[in-house]
Write a protein that holds these residues in place. Structure first.
Motif, mmCIF file in Angstrom:
data_model
loop_
_atom_site.group_PDB
_atom_site.id
_atom_site.type_symbol
_atom_site.label_atom_id
_atom_site.label_comp_id
_atom_site.label_asym_id
_atom_site.label_seq_id
_atom_site.Cartn_x
_atom_site.Cartn_y
_atom_site.Cartn_z
ATOM 1 N N ARG A 225 -22.414 23.712 -55.597
ATOM 2 C CA ARG A 225 -23.633 23.321 -56.291
ATOM 3 C C ARG A 225 -23.836 24.178 -57.533
ATOM 4 N N VAL A 226 -24.353 23.570 -58.573
ATOM 5 C CA VAL A 226 -24.702 24.307 -59.786
ATOM 6 C C VAL A 226 -25.738 25.370 -59.441
ATOM 7 N N GLY A 227 -25.488 26.599 -59.882
ATOM 8 C CA GLY A 227 -26.409 27.697 -59.637
ATOM 9 C C GLY A 227 -26.218 28.399 -58.316
ATOM 10 N N ASN A 228 -25.292 27.907 -57.496
ATOM 11 C CA ASN A 228 -25.090 28.497 -56.166
ATOM 12 C C ASN A 228 -23.833 29.352 -56.080
ATOM 13 N N GLY A 229 -23.282 29.716 -57.241
ATOM 14 C CA GLY A 229 -22.015 30.429 -57.258
ATOM 15 C C GLY A 229 -22.013 31.743 -56.524
ATOM 16 N N TRP A 230 -23.118 32.495 -56.627
ATOM 17 C CA TRP A 230 -23.154 33.805 -55.965
ATOM 18 C C TRP A 230 -23.117 33.658 -54.448
ATOM 19 N N ASN A 231 -23.923 32.754 -53.915
ATOM 20 C CA ASN A 231 -23.924 32.547 -52.470
ATOM 21 C C ASN A 231 -22.563 32.063 -51.981
ATOM 22 N N GLN A 232 -21.897 31.255 -52.797
ATOM 23 C CA GLN A 232 -20.573 30.773 -52.417
ATOM 24 C C GLN A 232 -19.562 31.918 -52.412
ATOM 25 N N LEU A 233 -19.689 32.833 -53.364
ATOM 26 C CA LEU A 233 -18.814 34.008 -53.366
ATOM 27 C C LEU A 233 -19.021 34.846 -52.109
ATOM 28 N N MET A 234 -20.285 35.063 -51.764
ATOM 29 C CA MET A 234 -20.596 35.885 -50.592
ATOM 30 C C MET A 234 -20.041 35.259 -49.311
ATOM 31 N N ALA A 235 -20.035 33.928 -49.252
ATOM 32 C CA ALA A 235 -19.548 33.240 -48.060
ATOM 33 C C ALA A 235 -18.052 33.428 -47.853
ATOM 34 N N GLY A 236 -17.345 33.849 -48.910
ATOM 35 C CA GLY A 236 -15.899 34.012 -48.799
ATOM 36 C C GLY A 236 -15.431 35.431 -48.594
ATOM 37 N N LEU A 237 -16.374 36.366 -48.442
ATOM 38 C CA LEU A 237 -15.979 37.773 -48.372
ATOM 39 C C LEU A 237 -15.185 38.109 -47.114
ATOM 40 N N ASN A 238 -15.527 37.472 -45.979
ATOM 41 C CA ASN A 238 -14.748 37.719 -44.768
ATOM 42 C C ASN A 238 -13.274 37.446 -45.016
ATOM 43 N N SER A 239 -13.003 36.261 -45.570
ATOM 44 C CA SER A 239 -11.612 35.860 -45.797
ATOM 45 C C SER A 239 -10.932 36.791 -46.786
ATOM 46 N N GLU A 240 -11.603 37.070 -47.906
ATOM 47 C CA GLU A 240 -10.984 37.892 -48.944
ATOM 48 C C GLU A 240 -10.587 39.255 -48.401
ATOM 49 N N ARG A 241 -11.497 39.933 -47.742
ATOM 50 C CA ARG A 241 -11.224 41.300 -47.292
ATOM 51 C C ARG A 241 -10.214 41.329 -46.152
ATOM 52 N N LEU A 242 -10.240 40.319 -45.306
ATOM 53 C CA LEU A 242 -9.265 40.249 -44.217
ATOM 54 C C LEU A 242 -7.868 39.983 -44.764
ATOM 55 N N ILE A 243 -7.763 39.117 -45.753
ATOM 56 C CA ILE A 243 -6.467 38.834 -46.389
ATOM 57 C C ILE A 243 -5.889 40.100 -46.997
ATOM 58 N N LEU A 244 -6.692 40.821 -47.754
ATOM 59 C CA LEU A 244 -6.223 42.051 -48.385
ATOM 60 C C LEU A 244 -5.844 43.096 -47.342
ATOM 61 N N ALA A 245 -6.607 43.178 -46.272
ATOM 62 C CA ALA A 245 -6.325 44.148 -45.214
ATOM 63 C C ALA A 245 -4.999 43.851 -44.532
ATOM 64 N N ALA A 246 -4.760 42.585 -44.210
ATOM 65 C CA ALA A 246 -3.517 42.214 -43.527
ATOM 66 C C ALA A 246 -2.307 42.495 -44.410
ATOM 67 N N MET A 247 -2.437 42.227 -45.703
ATOM 68 C CA MET A 247 -1.319 42.479 -46.613
ATOM 69 C C MET A 247 -1.004 43.966 -46.702
#
Length: 379
Positions: A225-247
């Motif tokens: 949604r337009v204007g919802n970019g920050w909330n969408q970023l926050m929703a992906g933090l689990n995946s991002e940090r877990l991916i980096l940790a596993a690597m």
């Protein structure tokens, strides 16, 4: 293999065998990476995609494996431990998760099907004045009839020089709260008005500056949604940090294995240097740290699979913090224990160290991770 199922154990062995066969020697890796100057081999990545691994998290209806976070961590850990030059996989998985959660059906099908077939993705957040304070970004997307006009600069963008598309975070509205008014856009490679310039780094060709000059995209390019970019970023933090940790868990394990082989073979004063107490104790400490890291990473992966809609800010930040700090310590100690040979490009030690050090910066610096963890305790 800990609590892995039989199927997961077989999968881990299959990835390990693949890496040993396709990239097990320095000569093979150099041939795949233009002498080590590139971190990602599309040739090798396509072979992994043909086995169904590039789409490990992509739902089956889009051609993926539809697996969970534990399987994803197995793939990343084994690939990095196997020294496979597929540096593009981390940003791709991170970005694909955002499309899966927020893109409309048409765009989701296009992008996720491509990922399952070996496409690489890139996500662009950082700017010269918006790093850890990413909400301070100023790259502007202005609404016009039928679409948007984008102007501004982005930086430190991984994968952009070979990605099929870039997920851009831009400002669509100025509000008193800087976290508001952000929107995500799908930018296909080659879009007019986008210029990509590589940034020279210790790690070779990895990150880029992006320059948007009257870059026009259609309304259908909006992801979520337009204007919802920050909330969408926050929703992906689990995946991002877990991916980096596993690597980085895999990097630490590779560094440990290489160091163990070296100090078991290298002799001084008539005996292998690894038999001296100073090195033996250091390796014991490092092995313990790596095992603790591994248990933490897979614990978070299991929690993420059990509660896919739950944010795990403390646990995910702990995993990223612990894995990258362990990897950094392991690779620096490896260079010390290998002496001058650790500094020589003949061995992988110096390359592993360069990658481990920068891992404490990208994906949210470890200072930011500590701050997040502290806040979860009300501090």
């Amino acid at each position: 293999m800990g609590n892995f199922t039989e199927e997961q154990t077989v999968f881990a062995q299959a990835v390990a065998d693949f890496c040993r066969r396709e990239a097990g020697t320095r000569e093979q890796r150099d041939a795949l990476t233009a002498g080590g100057t590139e971190l990602h081999s599309q040739e090798l990545y396509q072979k992994m995609a043909a086995l169904g691994w590039a789409g490990i998290l992509v739902p089956e209806e889009y051609g993926g494996a539809g697996a969970g976070n534990v399987e994803m961590c197995i793939l990343l850990e084994e690939a990095m431990r196997g020294n496979a030059p597929i540096g593009g996989i981390g940003p791709t998985l991170i970005t694909a998760a955002a499309y899966q959660k927020f893109a409309d059906e048409q765009l989701k099908k296009e992008v996720l099907t491509g990922v399952a077939n070996g496409d690489s993705l890139s996500i662009s957040m950082s700017e010269p004045e918006a790093g850890s304070d990413v909400a301070n970004l100023t790259c502007r997307a202005e609404k016009v009839d039928g679409g948007w006009i984008i102007n501004g600069q982005k930086t430190w963008c991984s994968n952009a020089h070979f990605a099929t598309s870039i997920l851009l975070v831009a400002r669509t509205e100025r509000t008193p709260q800087k976290h508001e008014g952000l929107t995500q856009f799908h930018i296909p490679a080659g879009t007019p008005g986008l210029e990509i310039q590589g940034i020279d780094t210790l790690g070779g060709r990895e990150v880029n500056d992006l320059y948007f000059t009257n870059c026009r995209v259609p309304d259908s390019a909006v992801v979520g949604r337009v204007g919802n970019g920050w909330n969408q970023l926050m929703a992906g933090l689990n995946s991002e940090r877990l991916i980096l940790a596993a690597m980085q868990l895999g990097v630490a394990e590779r560094s440990f294995a290489d160091t163990l082989a070296f100090i078991s073979d290298r002799k001084q004063f008539g005996r292998p240097v690894g038999t001296f107490q100073a090195l033996r104790h250091r390796m014991a400490d490092l092995a313990t740290e790596i095992e603790c890291t591994r248990l933490l990473v897979y614990s978070v992966a299991e929690q993420a699979d059990a509660h896919p809609d739950k944010l795990l800010p403390r646990e995910a930040s702990m995993a990223k913090l612990k894995a990258t700090e362990t990897s950094k310590r392991m690779t620096i100690d490896a260079m010390q224990m290998m002496g001058g040979y650790g500094y020589a490009t003949e061995f992988d030690a110096e390359r592993l160290m360069r990658g481990a050090i920068i891992s404490t910066v990208y994906g949210g610096t470890n200072e930011i991770q500590r701050d997040i963890i502290g806040k979860t305790f009300g501090l």
